[in-house]
Design a protein around this motif. Structure first.
Motif, PDB file in Angstrom:
ATOM      1  N   ASP A 162      -5.308 -35.670  -3.113  1.00  0.00           N
ATOM      2  CA  ASP A 162      -5.267 -35.335  -4.535  1.00  0.00           C
ATOM      3  C   ASP A 162      -4.077 -34.420  -4.843  1.00  0.00           C
ATOM      4  OD1 ASP A 162      -6.606 -35.262  -7.236  1.00  0.00           O
ATOM      5  OD2 ASP A 162      -6.682 -33.124  -6.757  1.00  0.00           O
ATOM      6  N   ARG A 163      -3.860 -33.401  -4.008  1.00  0.00           N
ATOM      7  CA  ARG A 163      -2.740 -32.479  -4.228  1.00  0.00           C
ATOM      8  C   ARG A 163      -1.397 -33.210  -4.077  1.00  0.00           C
ATOM      9  NH1 ARG A 163      -4.760 -27.156  -3.267  1.00  0.00           N
ATOM     10  NH2 ARG A 163      -6.660 -27.075  -4.516  1.00  0.00           N
ATOM     11  N   GLN A 217      -0.718 -35.262  -7.191  1.00  0.00           N
ATOM     12  CA  GLN A 217      -0.276 -34.402  -8.284  1.00  0.00           C
ATOM     13  C   GLN A 217       1.176 -33.972  -8.091  1.00  0.00           C
ATOM     14  OE1 GLN A 217      -2.908 -31.131  -9.091  1.00  0.00           O
ATOM     15  NE2 GLN A 217      -4.747 -32.374  -8.856  1.00  0.00           N
ATOM     16  N   THR A 248      -0.557 -25.639  -0.585  1.00  0.00           N
ATOM     17  CA  THR A 248      -1.784 -26.185  -0.008  1.00  0.00           C
ATOM     18  C   THR A 248      -1.628 -26.294   1.509  1.00  0.00           C
ATOM     19  OG1 THR A 248      -2.318 -27.457  -1.996  1.00  0.00           O
ATOM     20  CG2 THR A 248      -3.334 -28.176   0.067  1.00  0.00           C
TER      21      THR A 248
END
Length: 310
Positions: free
Chosen positions: A241-242, A245, A299
């Motif tokens: 997901d990161r 994005q 992250t």
């Protein structure tokens, strides 16, 4: 299994746990990989994700049923209180006995309860409400105005950490014009479910239920769904997901980002010589050091036994 499966790297590096999209059965699974030390064998143990979460779903259903039964019980109690308020009879032994029984019931409830009369006084406030809200017993025993109760809470900074819209709602003291059910976190960290029930004639009953444990369990479930259980770092799902994005942001604004792959040399020897508990301690220390070296917006993810992505 496909060549892209992380199973092969885990088998070579000494084992680990990963999420499988369903190569072995068509449904997402959690797979543990454990090579044997003295034999050319690798033991795999897998469980379907829906099975692993079945207990949580069962608990959620039980909580829902308990909440429904509690709401029915509260409705019956509120009706009983309303009947008592409308009986304008002289004080007698029977009424005193009923009042004592009601007070005993209110003081032994698990929920806090406050009754606001039509003239905005607080004729009933049980012991649990005083405990949950940290209200002065002397103030509540004098049947104060509702505005005086709020004034005490403002002075005690009860609403200092809440949002501006909620503070405006509290200042308006319009009990029946805002949300009748909402959750509020107190300054001491306890989370209360606040319910306002209007009664015929303009009175209102407010109940306060401590739902801190339930909220913490919900947050824990949400955290485990996106984070590695051992290190607390992002797992593959959150990493994907990161990355999505970051790619979208880079394509939209022409900005660049970096993805770093990191693994530990000789980690298998640690597990073989010192045991998996020692290996887990090293993985947790590595995770802690990586988090201290990156920015808050970065992250750090663990995607395999000793494999990390930054």
């Amino acid at each position: 299994m496909p060549k892209v499966s992380p199973w092969y790297d885990m088998a070579r590096s000494g084992g680990g746990v990963y999420s499988s999209p369903g190569f072995l059965g068509g449904m997402p699974s959690i797979v543990a990989v454990s090579p044997l030390r003295d034999y050319p064998l690798v033991i795999d143990v897998s469980i379907k994700e829906y099975v692993a979460l079945a207990a949580w779903r069962g608990n959620a259903i039980l909580l829902g049923i308990a909440g429904l039964l509690g709401a029915i019980g509260f409705a019956m109690l509120f009706w009983f209180i309303a009947v008592l308020f409308r009986r304008k009879v002289a004080q007698n032994d029977a009424l005193q006995s009923t009042a004592q029984a009601l007070q005993t019931t209110l003081d032994n409830m698990d929920q806090g309860l406050i009754v606001i009369a039509k003239d905005r006084t607080v004729p009933i406030c049980n012991r649990r409400a005083i405990e949950l809200l940290d209200l002065p017993p002397d103030l509540m025993s004098g049947h104060p105005k509702w505005e005086h109760v709020l004034a005490h809470q403002w002075q005690a900074n009860e609403f200092a950490g809440t949002e501006a819209d909620f503070q405006a709602f509290v200042r308006s003291t319009a009990l029946l014009e805002g949300p009748l059910v909402y959750d509020r976190e107190r300054p001491n960290g306890r989370v209360l479910e606040v319910r306002t029930t209007p009664l015929p004639g303009g009175e209102a009953v407010r109940t306060y239920t401590d739902i801190t444990d339930r909220k913490q369990a919900e947050r824990r479930i949400g955290f485990l769904a996106q984070h590695d259980a051992l290190t607390g770092l992002a797992n593959r799902g959150l990493l994907d997901d990161r990355l999505s994005q970051a790619v979208a942001y880079a394509q939209r604004g022409g900005n660049a980002f970096a993805a770093l792959a990191l693994d530990l040399d000789g980690f298998k020897e640690i597990n073989d010589k010192l045991g998996h508990d020692a290996g887990d301690q090293i993985l947790m220390q590595v995770a802690d050091r990586l988090l201290k070296m990156v920015r808050a917006a970065d992250t750090v993810a663990r995607i395999g036994g000793d494999e990390f992505i930054i």
